[in-house]
Write a protein that holds these residues in place. Sequence first.
Motif, PDB file in Angstrom:
ATOM      1  N   ALA A 183     150.181 -55.850  35.919  1.00  0.00           N
ATOM      2  CA  ALA A 183     149.310 -54.760  35.475  1.00  0.00           C
ATOM      3  C   ALA A 183     148.604 -55.131  34.176  1.00  0.00           C
ATOM      4  CB  ALA A 183     150.117 -53.479  35.295  1.00  0.00           C
ATOM      5  N   SER A 184     149.337 -55.757  33.281  1.00  0.00           N
ATOM      6  CA  SER A 184     148.736 -56.184  32.019  1.00  0.00           C
ATOM      7  C   SER A 184     147.622 -57.196  32.261  1.00  0.00           C
ATOM      8  CB  SER A 184     149.813 -56.782  31.113  1.00  0.00           C
ATOM      9  OG  SER A 184     149.248 -57.328  29.941  1.00  0.00           O
ATOM     10  N   ARG A 185     147.881 -58.161  33.127  1.00  0.00           N
ATOM     11  CA  ARG A 185     146.917 -59.240  33.359  1.00  0.00           C
ATOM     12  C   ARG A 185     145.637 -58.722  34.013  1.00  0.00           C
ATOM     13  NH1 ARG A 185     150.221 -62.178  35.990  1.00  0.00           N
ATOM     14  NH2 ARG A 185     151.205 -62.747  34.024  1.00  0.00           N
ATOM     15  N   ALA A 197     134.163 -54.352  41.722  1.00  0.00           N
ATOM     16  CA  ALA A 197     135.186 -55.022  42.529  1.00  0.00           C
ATOM     17  C   ALA A 197     136.386 -55.418  41.673  1.00  0.00           C
ATOM     18  CB  ALA A 197     134.584 -56.255  43.209  1.00  0.00           C
ATOM     19  N   VAL A 198     136.123 -55.884  40.455  1.00  0.00           N
ATOM     20  CA  VAL A 198     137.214 -56.290  39.563  1.00  0.00           C
ATOM     21  C   VAL A 198     138.070 -55.088  39.170  1.00  0.00           C
ATOM     22  CG1 VAL A 198     137.752 -57.205  37.272  1.00  0.00           C
ATOM     23  CG2 VAL A 198     136.039 -58.333  38.687  1.00  0.00           C
ATOM     24  N   TRP A 199     137.426 -53.963  38.887  1.00  0.00           N
ATOM     25  CA  TRP A 199     138.191 -52.769  38.518  1.00  0.00           C
ATOM     26  C   TRP A 199     139.007 -52.241  39.698  1.00  0.00           C
ATOM     27  CZ3 TRP A 199     139.925 -51.195  34.191  1.00  0.00           C
ATOM     28  CH2 TRP A 199     139.222 -51.404  33.007  1.00  0.00           C
ATOM     29  N   VAL A 200     138.424 -52.278  40.889  1.00  0.00           N
ATOM     30  CA  VAL A 200     139.173 -51.851  42.076  1.00  0.00           C
ATOM     31  C   VAL A 200     140.387 -52.752  42.273  1.00  0.00           C
ATOM     32  CG1 VAL A 200     139.095 -51.671  44.596  1.00  0.00           C
ATOM     33  CG2 VAL A 200     137.195 -50.790  43.222  1.00  0.00           C
ATOM     34  N   TRP A 201     140.177 -54.058  42.132  1.00  0.00           N
ATOM     35  CA  TRP A 201     141.287 -55.015  42.244  1.00  0.00           C
ATOM     36  C   TRP A 201     142.365 -54.727  41.205  1.00  0.00           C
ATOM     37  CZ3 TRP A 201     141.829 -59.069  38.397  1.00  0.00           C
ATOM     38  CH2 TRP A 201     142.875 -59.964  38.660  1.00  0.00           C
ATOM     39  N   ALA A 202     141.953 -54.431  39.982  1.00  0.00           N
ATOM     40  CA  ALA A 202     142.920 -54.170  38.913  1.00  0.00           C
ATOM     41  C   ALA A 202     143.737 -52.911  39.190  1.00  0.00           C
ATOM     42  CB  ALA A 202     142.194 -54.048  37.572  1.00  0.00           C
ATOM     43  N   VAL A 203     143.062 -51.851  39.604  1.00  0.00           N
ATOM     44  CA  VAL A 203     143.760 -50.585  39.850  1.00  0.00           C
ATOM     45  C   VAL A 203     144.695 -50.703  41.051  1.00  0.00           C
ATOM     46  CG1 VAL A 203     143.449 -48.170  40.518  1.00  0.00           C
ATOM     47  CG2 VAL A 203     141.962 -49.180  38.782  1.00  0.00           C
ATOM     48  N   ALA A 255     149.438 -51.820  31.678  1.00  0.00           N
ATOM     49  CA  ALA A 255     147.987 -51.626  31.690  1.00  0.00           C
ATOM     50  C   ALA A 255     147.459 -51.378  30.281  1.00  0.00           C
ATOM     51  CB  ALA A 255     147.626 -50.463  32.611  1.00  0.00           C
ATOM     52  N   CYS A 256     148.183 -50.589  29.503  1.00  0.00           N
ATOM     53  CA  CYS A 256     147.768 -50.322  28.116  1.00  0.00           C
ATOM     54  C   CYS A 256     147.756 -51.604  27.294  1.00  0.00           C
ATOM     55  CB  CYS A 256     148.700 -49.294  27.480  1.00  0.00           C
ATOM     56  SG  CYS A 256     148.559 -47.630  28.167  1.00  0.00           S
ATOM     57  N   VAL A 257     148.775 -52.433  27.478  1.00  0.00           N
ATOM     58  CA  VAL A 257     148.828 -53.711  26.763  1.00  0.00           C
ATOM     59  C   VAL A 257     147.628 -54.569  27.139  1.00  0.00           C
ATOM     60  CG1 VAL A 257     150.096 -55.891  26.555  1.00  0.00           C
ATOM     61  CG2 VAL A 257     151.328 -53.725  26.455  1.00  0.00           C
ATOM     62  N   GLY A 258     147.295 -54.607  28.426  1.00  0.00           N
ATOM     63  CA  GLY A 258     146.160 -55.404  28.875  1.00  0.00           C
ATOM     64  C   GLY A 258     144.844 -54.956  28.265  1.00  0.00           C
ATOM     65  N   VAL A 259     144.634 -53.654  28.182  1.00  0.00           N
ATOM     66  CA  VAL A 259     143.400 -53.130  27.589  1.00  0.00           C
ATOM     67  C   VAL A 259     143.326 -53.484  26.104  1.00  0.00           C
ATOM     68  CG1 VAL A 259     142.136 -51.023  27.013  1.00  0.00           C
ATOM     69  CG2 VAL A 259     143.176 -51.272  29.277  1.00  0.00           C
ATOM     70  N   LEU A 260     144.441 -53.335  25.394  1.00  0.00           N
ATOM     71  CA  LEU A 260     144.462 -53.677  23.966  1.00  0.00           C
ATOM     72  C   LEU A 260     144.212 -55.169  23.753  1.00  0.00           C
ATOM     73  CD1 LEU A 260     147.472 -51.497  22.741  1.00  0.00           C
ATOM     74  CD2 LEU A 260     145.034 -51.089  22.358  1.00  0.00           C
ATOM     75  N   GLU A 261     144.771 -55.993  24.618  1.00  0.00           N
ATOM     76  CA  GLU A 261     144.541 -57.433  24.515  1.00  0.00           C
ATOM     77  C   GLU A 261     143.073 -57.770  24.767  1.00  0.00           C
ATOM     78  OE1 GLU A 261     148.918 -59.091  25.986  1.00  0.00           O
ATOM     79  OE2 GLU A 261     147.302 -58.749  27.429  1.00  0.00           O
ATOM     80  N   ALA A 262     142.452 -57.061  25.695  1.00  0.00           N
ATOM     81  CA  ALA A 262     141.034 -57.297  25.971  1.00  0.00           C
ATOM     82  C   ALA A 262     140.182 -56.953  24.754  1.00  0.00           C
ATOM     83  CB  ALA A 262     140.596 -56.478  27.186  1.00  0.00           C
ATOM     84  N   LEU A 263     140.495 -55.854  24.102  1.00  0.00           N
ATOM     85  CA  LEU A 263     139.763 -55.480  22.890  1.00  0.00           C
ATOM     86  C   LEU A 263     139.933 -56.536  21.806  1.00  0.00           C
ATOM     87  CD1 LEU A 263     140.619 -51.667  22.798  1.00  0.00           C
ATOM     88  CD2 LEU A 263     138.353 -52.664  23.166  1.00  0.00           C
ATOM     89  N   PHE A 264     141.157 -57.021  21.655  1.00  0.00           N
ATOM     90  CA  PHE A 264     141.416 -58.053  20.650  1.00  0.00           C
ATOM     91  C   PHE A 264     140.673 -59.342  20.998  1.00  0.00           C
ATOM     92  CE2 PHE A 264     143.805 -61.712  19.103  1.00  0.00           C
ATOM     93  CZ  PHE A 264     143.934 -61.411  17.751  1.00  0.00           C
ATOM     94  N   ALA A 265     140.761 -59.764  22.252  1.00  0.00           N
ATOM     95  CA  ALA A 265     140.112 -61.007  22.669  1.00  0.00           C
ATOM     96  C   ALA A 265     138.596 -60.909  22.535  1.00  0.00           C
ATOM     97  CB  ALA A 265     140.497 -61.337  24.113  1.00  0.00           C
ATOM     98  N   PHE A 266     138.042 -59.760  22.879  1.00  0.00           N
ATOM     99  CA  PHE A 266     136.587 -59.591  22.826  1.00  0.00           C
ATOM    100  C   PHE A 266     136.073 -59.657  21.391  1.00  0.00           C
ATOM    101  CE2 PHE A 266     132.816 -56.822  22.533  1.00  0.00           C
ATOM    102  CZ  PHE A 266     131.976 -57.496  23.407  1.00  0.00           C
ATOM    103  N   HIS A 267     136.818 -59.104  20.463  1.00  0.00           N
ATOM    104  CA  HIS A 267     136.346 -59.041  19.077  1.00  0.00           C
ATOM    105  C   HIS A 267     136.741 -60.254  18.236  1.00  0.00           C
ATOM    106  CE1 HIS A 267     134.658 -55.016  19.269  1.00  0.00           C
ATOM    107  NE2 HIS A 267     135.740 -54.596  19.895  1.00  0.00           N
ATOM    108  N   PHE A 268     137.835 -60.929  18.604  1.00  0.00           N
ATOM    109  CA  PHE A 268     138.342 -61.982  17.717  1.00  0.00           C
ATOM    110  C   PHE A 268     138.476 -63.358  18.363  1.00  0.00           C
ATOM    111  CE2 PHE A 268     140.183 -57.943  16.168  1.00  0.00           C
ATOM    112  CZ  PHE A 268     139.607 -57.919  14.904  1.00  0.00           C
ATOM    113  N   LEU A 269     138.349 -63.457  19.673  1.00  0.00           N
ATOM    114  CA  LEU A 269     138.555 -64.749  20.334  1.00  0.00           C
ATOM    115  C   LEU A 269     137.285 -65.287  20.985  1.00  0.00           C
ATOM    116  CD1 LEU A 269     142.057 -64.166  22.004  1.00  0.00           C
ATOM    117  CD2 LEU A 269     141.524 -65.199  19.787  1.00  0.00           C
ATOM    118  N   ARG A 270     136.145 -64.761  20.603  1.00  0.00           N
ATOM    119  CA  ARG A 270     134.880 -65.279  21.137  1.00  0.00           C
ATOM    120  C   ARG A 270     134.350 -66.381  20.227  1.00  0.00           C
ATOM    121  NH1 ARG A 270     130.652 -60.689  22.279  1.00  0.00           N
ATOM    122  NH2 ARG A 270     131.332 -59.984  20.214  1.00  0.00           N
TER     123      ARG A 270
END
Length: 205
Positions: free
Chosen positions: A126-128, A162-168, A189-204
């Motif tokens: 779920a996180s991934r 399609a990606v969101w449907v796959w995730a859900v 799922a919450c951990v995954g969303v938080l990681e996405a926010l972190f990666a988007f803002h700090f790992l680009r």
Amino acid sequence: MDPPKPPPANKSAAGRSLIGYLISMDTTLSYKLHSLTQPFFPSFLFLILELSADFRLFFPISLSLLLSPTLLRPFLPPLILGLLLDLLVLCVIKLTFRRSRPLYNHTHSMNVAVPADHFSFPSGHASRVCFVASLAHLSAATIRQAMAPEDEGKALNFVLLAVWVWAVVTSVSRVLLGRHFVSDVFFGACVGVLEALFAFHFLRF
């Protein structure tokens, strides 16, 4: 003579009682969802979804995207680094809480990627998948700018859907397959969303 005062409330015991009640509700709900859907949903469909989000398959595929067209390049560094971050974070949390998987989980059909995967909380799948879907959503504007103007982003919108449907569906399937409890999937799922926010803002890069 004044009547004796009642003993002070044991807040620690009350807290443990509340946690126990929530865990009991979580366990009961998870089992009911699993048992009610068994006659209708073939397990092999859930196993395919499980494989699609397995780190041992998904990470090499993500690395292979380095050979993809330029329009995906802004998406790749946070994706690859975020997947590694997700693996680390999930291992730490799982080894900290050490929650056992549901008793009705068929362990013979489950191959763990790392020893921490023997534990249930939170759901790594779920996180991934929620990390990938959230990061794709956050990166949509950047990718859309690199696409041909005549495309107008229609193909990208379809891919995001399609990606969101796959995730859900993958997240829900973790409970229906009996791999996880509902709370495992929710917090994963919450951990995954938080990681996405972190990666988007700090790992680009």
